[in-house]
Design an enzyme around this catalytic site. Structure first.
Site, PDB file in Angstrom:
ATOM      1  CD  GLU A 267      -3.320  -0.972   0.646  1.00  8.07           C
ATOM      2  OE1 GLU A 267      -3.294   0.214  -0.535  1.00  8.07           O
ATOM      3  OE2 GLU A 267      -4.035  -1.700   0.094  1.00  8.07           O
ATOM      4  CD  GLU A 399       2.585  10.474  -1.271  1.00 11.36           C
ATOM      5  OE1 GLU A 399       3.741   9.811  -1.525  1.00 11.36           O
ATOM      6  OE2 GLU A 399       1.881   9.620  -0.400  1.00 11.36           O
TER       7      GLU A 399
HETATM    8  P1  NAD Z   1       8.278   4.965   4.431  1.00  7.35           P
HETATM    9  O1  NAD Z   1       8.133   4.294   3.346  1.00  7.35           O
HETATM   10  O2  NAD Z   1       9.118   6.310   4.954  1.00  7.35           O
HETATM   11  O3  NAD Z   1       7.519   4.113   5.772  1.00  7.35           O
HETATM   12  C1  NAD Z   1       7.332   3.433   5.957  1.00  7.35           C
HETATM   13  C2  NAD Z   1       7.610   2.365   6.590  1.00  7.35           C
HETATM   14  O4  NAD Z   1       7.979   1.283   5.812  1.00  7.35           O
HETATM   15  C3  NAD Z   1       8.449   2.955   8.041  1.00  7.35           C
HETATM   16  O5  NAD Z   1       7.921   1.935   8.688  1.00  7.35           O
HETATM   17  C4  NAD Z   1       9.518   2.481   7.303  1.00  7.35           C
HETATM   18  O6  NAD Z   1      10.792   2.233   9.071  1.00  7.35           O
HETATM   19  C5  NAD Z   1      10.148   1.505   6.618  1.00  7.35           C
HETATM   20  N1  NAD Z   1      11.057   1.007   5.992  1.00  7.35           N
HETATM   21  C6  NAD Z   1      11.728   1.925   5.538  1.00  7.35           C
HETATM   22  N2  NAD Z   1      12.809   1.412   5.024  1.00  7.35           N
HETATM   23  C7  NAD Z   1      12.094   0.323   4.555  1.00  7.35           C
HETATM   24  C8  NAD Z   1      13.019  -0.965   4.054  1.00  7.35           C
HETATM   25  N3  NAD Z   1      14.196  -0.584   3.355  1.00  7.35           N
HETATM   26  N4  NAD Z   1      12.709  -2.363   4.357  1.00  7.35           N
HETATM   27  C9  NAD Z   1      11.336  -1.966   5.345  1.00  7.35           C
HETATM   28  N5  NAD Z   1      11.283  -1.316   5.730  1.00  7.35           N
HETATM   29  C10 NAD Z   1      11.054   0.025   5.746  1.00  7.35           C
HETATM   30  O7  NAD Z   1       6.644   5.740   4.696  1.00  7.35           O
HETATM   31  P2  NAD Z   1       6.251   7.555   5.998  1.00  7.35           P
HETATM   32  O8  NAD Z   1       7.181   8.449   5.292  1.00  7.35           O
HETATM   33  O9  NAD Z   1       6.127   6.387   6.885  1.00  7.35           O
HETATM   34  O10 NAD Z   1       4.702   7.248   5.061  1.00  7.35           O
HETATM   35  C11 NAD Z   1       4.233   7.815   3.871  1.00  7.35           C
HETATM   36  C12 NAD Z   1       4.612   7.383   2.588  1.00  7.35           C
HETATM   37  O11 NAD Z   1       2.972   6.030   3.020  1.00  7.35           O
HETATM   38  C13 NAD Z   1       3.438   7.965   1.807  1.00  7.35           C
HETATM   39  O12 NAD Z   1       3.807   8.021   0.491  1.00  7.35           O
HETATM   40  C14 NAD Z   1       2.089   7.558   2.074  1.00  7.35           C
HETATM   41  O13 NAD Z   1       1.408   8.044   0.988  1.00  7.35           O
HETATM   42  C15 NAD Z   1       2.400   6.246   1.981  1.00  7.35           C
HETATM   43  N6  NAD Z   1       1.049   5.826   2.869  1.00  7.35           N
HETATM   44  C16 NAD Z   1      -0.066   5.041   1.438  1.00  7.35           C
HETATM   45  C17 NAD Z   1      -0.617   4.235   2.143  1.00  7.35           C
HETATM   46  C18 NAD Z   1      -1.857   3.267   2.047  1.00  7.35           C
HETATM   47  O14 NAD Z   1      -2.832   3.128   1.962  1.00  7.35           O
HETATM   48  N7  NAD Z   1      -1.687   3.238   1.048  1.00  7.35           N
HETATM   49  C19 NAD Z   1      -1.492   4.231   3.360  1.00  7.35           C
HETATM   50  C20 NAD Z   1      -0.251   5.425   4.502  1.00  7.35           C
HETATM   51  C21 NAD Z   1       0.490   5.843   3.810  1.00  7.35           C
END
Ligand code: NAD
Length: 496
Positions: A267, A399
């Site tokens: 997601e 975004e």
């Molecule tokens: P992010 O990708 O920075 O982090 C999300 C999660 O991924 C965190 O727990 C982070 O620690 C983890 N992560 C980061 N690098 C990783 C790796 N190499 N391997 C495994 N895990 C890793 O995102 P964010 O800044 O926390 O959230 C914002 C993003 O999430 C935006 O792009 C938003 O659109 C998206 N989002 C999508 C939905 C949906 O339903 N599609 C819902 C909420 C947020």
């Protein structure tokens, strides 16, 4: 368009609510235990810039211990009847409801979100558990039948096994609920890693429900994505990994998961177009964008952040939108129930959003309202509308994930649909029209997992949520989530 007369300021709480913090440690095997490392991560209140507490910066060994606990709990949890699993999910919903204020205050303190959003998050999380509890019992496979001579086929629906879950910071508890509820409903055990910036409400939930959920069924490991998230993604005993996060993190998870050919559920980000035809109710559309473009400070994957409006009504719509947006009350948690927007999640994200606004200015776009940082402490930014946006400008496809809505114009229906689809994302979109034919045809031609007509960002637990293209694949919510978190087995009986 000129900037309106009201200059927003940050409304502050007279007394900052004191959150009830979770215990320190990783939640593994039904208890809070010490990490194998002494390293910690500071968890900040982004509205005050104070450190709320520290959590363990988890290690590969912590993930391995959590996975071992989930593996040990797998058979018993899978063997429970849907009725028994459902009863536990209903009790979790009741516990969240009974501790609503504790969770709302903690969520607001860790994210800077206003009471209205925190309340909505917790209410939605409760409903997600109740829906999954019901769905667990109603979810059936097709009836048995004979499809080869003298053979009866039966479909068994089974849990996938151990599911790894990685959640983001924008709706910490709600995004955890969107996964915990269907994953457990479908009979899996799990290891969940919350965002390192917002782990508190997920840990608090674990503390509150520890006596209800059998040990090892739900495990939580805190820490950075590159270590904890990566180990979850590559772990040989994890059968499926689900991430809600940015496209970059989703790509890394999918790459790490490929080594063990585990299932992946993504997601990811979004850039939702809001297509406003000339026959639309413009006031309703402006109010819709005020609400859905700035909900959670625009830190929302389905945010109504990219308006495409017919050129004949663009001036009138922009005037209405600027009026609406200039009335948005910005405030810190505890500053009142009417606060619509809080802070950005972190200093780093605040700088990213301000840099995107600088880029917009440098490209000659017009800031019709907002556009600046607000006075600290805390990472507050004015609700902003950017106009004069040409087709293909970077702001139409990048975004920003902040309180920034851009407005472009179009001439024909064909152009509107083509340009709305010109984004790497495919999560959500909306169409605003009073024309019945358009309301039927436009959603079919838009390449997004959810399309609203004369609405935006309304979500129902019964209906699926998830994207196409760069927004990933897999579905949250609804029985489709239960399908994603289970597997089908064909058993064939020779009765000849
Ligand atoms: P992010 O990708 O920075 O982090 C999300 C999660 O991924 C965190 O727990 C982070 O620690 C983890 N992560 C980061 N690098 C990783 C790796 N190499 N391997 C495994 N895990 C890793 O995102 P964010 O800044 O926390 O959230 C914002 C993003 O999430 C935006 O792009 C938003 O659109 C998206 N989002 C999508 C939905 C949906 O339903 N599609 C819902 C909420 C947020």
């Amino acid at each position: 368009m000129t900037t309106t007369e009201t200059v927003p300021t940050v409304r502050r709480a007279e007394t900052t609510p004191t959150p009830s913090l979770p215990p320190f440690g990783q939640f593994i095997g039904g208890a809070f235990v010490a990490s194998t490392t002494g390293a910690t991560v500071d968890v900040e209140n982004p509205a005050t810039q104070e450190v709320l507490m520290q959590v363990p910066a988890g290690s590969v060994e912590d993930v391995d211990a959590a996975v071992a606990a989930a593996v040990a709990a797998k058979a018993d949890w899978a063997a429970k009847t849907p009725k028994d699993r459902s009863a536990i999910l209903l009790r979790i919903a009741d516990i969240i409801e009974a501790n609503r204020e504790v969770l709302e205050t903690l969520e607001a303190a860790n994210t800077g979100k206003p009471a209205a959003v925190a309340e909505d998050d917790i209410s939605s999380a409760i409903d997600t558990f109740r829906f999954s509890a019901g769905a667990a019992r109603a979810f059936t496979a097709p009836g048995a039948g004979d499809y080869a001579e003298n053979h009866t086929s039966v479909i068994l629906r089974e849990p996938v096994g151990v599911v790894g879950v990685i959640t983001p910071w924008n709706y910490p508890l709600l995004m955890a609920a969107w996964k915990i509820a269907p994953v457990l409903a479908a009979g899996n055990t799990m290891v969940l890693k919350p965002s390192e910036q917002t782990p508190l409400s997920t840990l608090k939930l674990a503390e509150l429900i520890a006596s209800e959920v059998p040990a090892g069924v739900l495990n939580i490991v805190t820490g950075p994505g590159q270590v904890v998230g990566n180990r979850i993604s590559e772990h040989p005993d994890i059968d499926l990994v689900a991430i809600t996060g940015s496209v970059g993190s989703g790509q890394k998870v999918a790459a790490s998961a490929a080594g063990t050919v585990k299932r992946v559920h993504l997601e990811l980000g979004g850039k939702a177009p809001v297509v406003i035809f000339e026959d639309a109710d413009l006031q309703a559309a402006a109010e819709g964008v005020r609400s859905a473009g700035f909900w959670n400070g625009g830190q929302e994957c389905g945010s109504a952040c990219r308006v495409l409006v017919h050129e004949s009504v663009a001036d009138r719509f922009t005037e209405l939108l600027v009026r609406e947006v200039s009335q948005i009350t910005v405030g810190a948690p505890g500053a009142g129930d009417d606060v619509e927007m809080g802070s950005m999640i972190s200093g780093a994200h605040y700088k990213r959003v301000l840099a995107a606004l600088e880029d917009a200015r440098a490209e000659g776009l017009t800031i019709a309202v907002g556009g600046n940082a607000l006075e600290g402490p805390g990472y507050f930014i004015e609700p902003t509308v950017v106009t004069g946006v040409p087709a293909g400008a970077p702001i139409t496809s990048t975004e920003i994930f902040g309180p920034v809505v851009s407005v472009e114009t179009f001439r024909t229906d064909e152009e509107a649909i083509t340009r709305a689809n010109e984004t790497p994302y495919g999560l959500a979109a909306s169409v605003w029209t009073t024309n019945a034919a358009r309301s039927l045809s436009a959603p079919r031609r838009l390449d997004f997992g959810t399309v609203w007509v004369n609405s935006h960002l309304v979500i129902a637990n019964e209906m699926p949520w998830g994207g196409f293209k760069g927004s990933g694949y897999g579905r949250d919510l609804s029985t489709y989530a239960l399908e994603d978190f289970s597997r089908t087995k064909h058993v064939m009986y020779n009765h000849g």
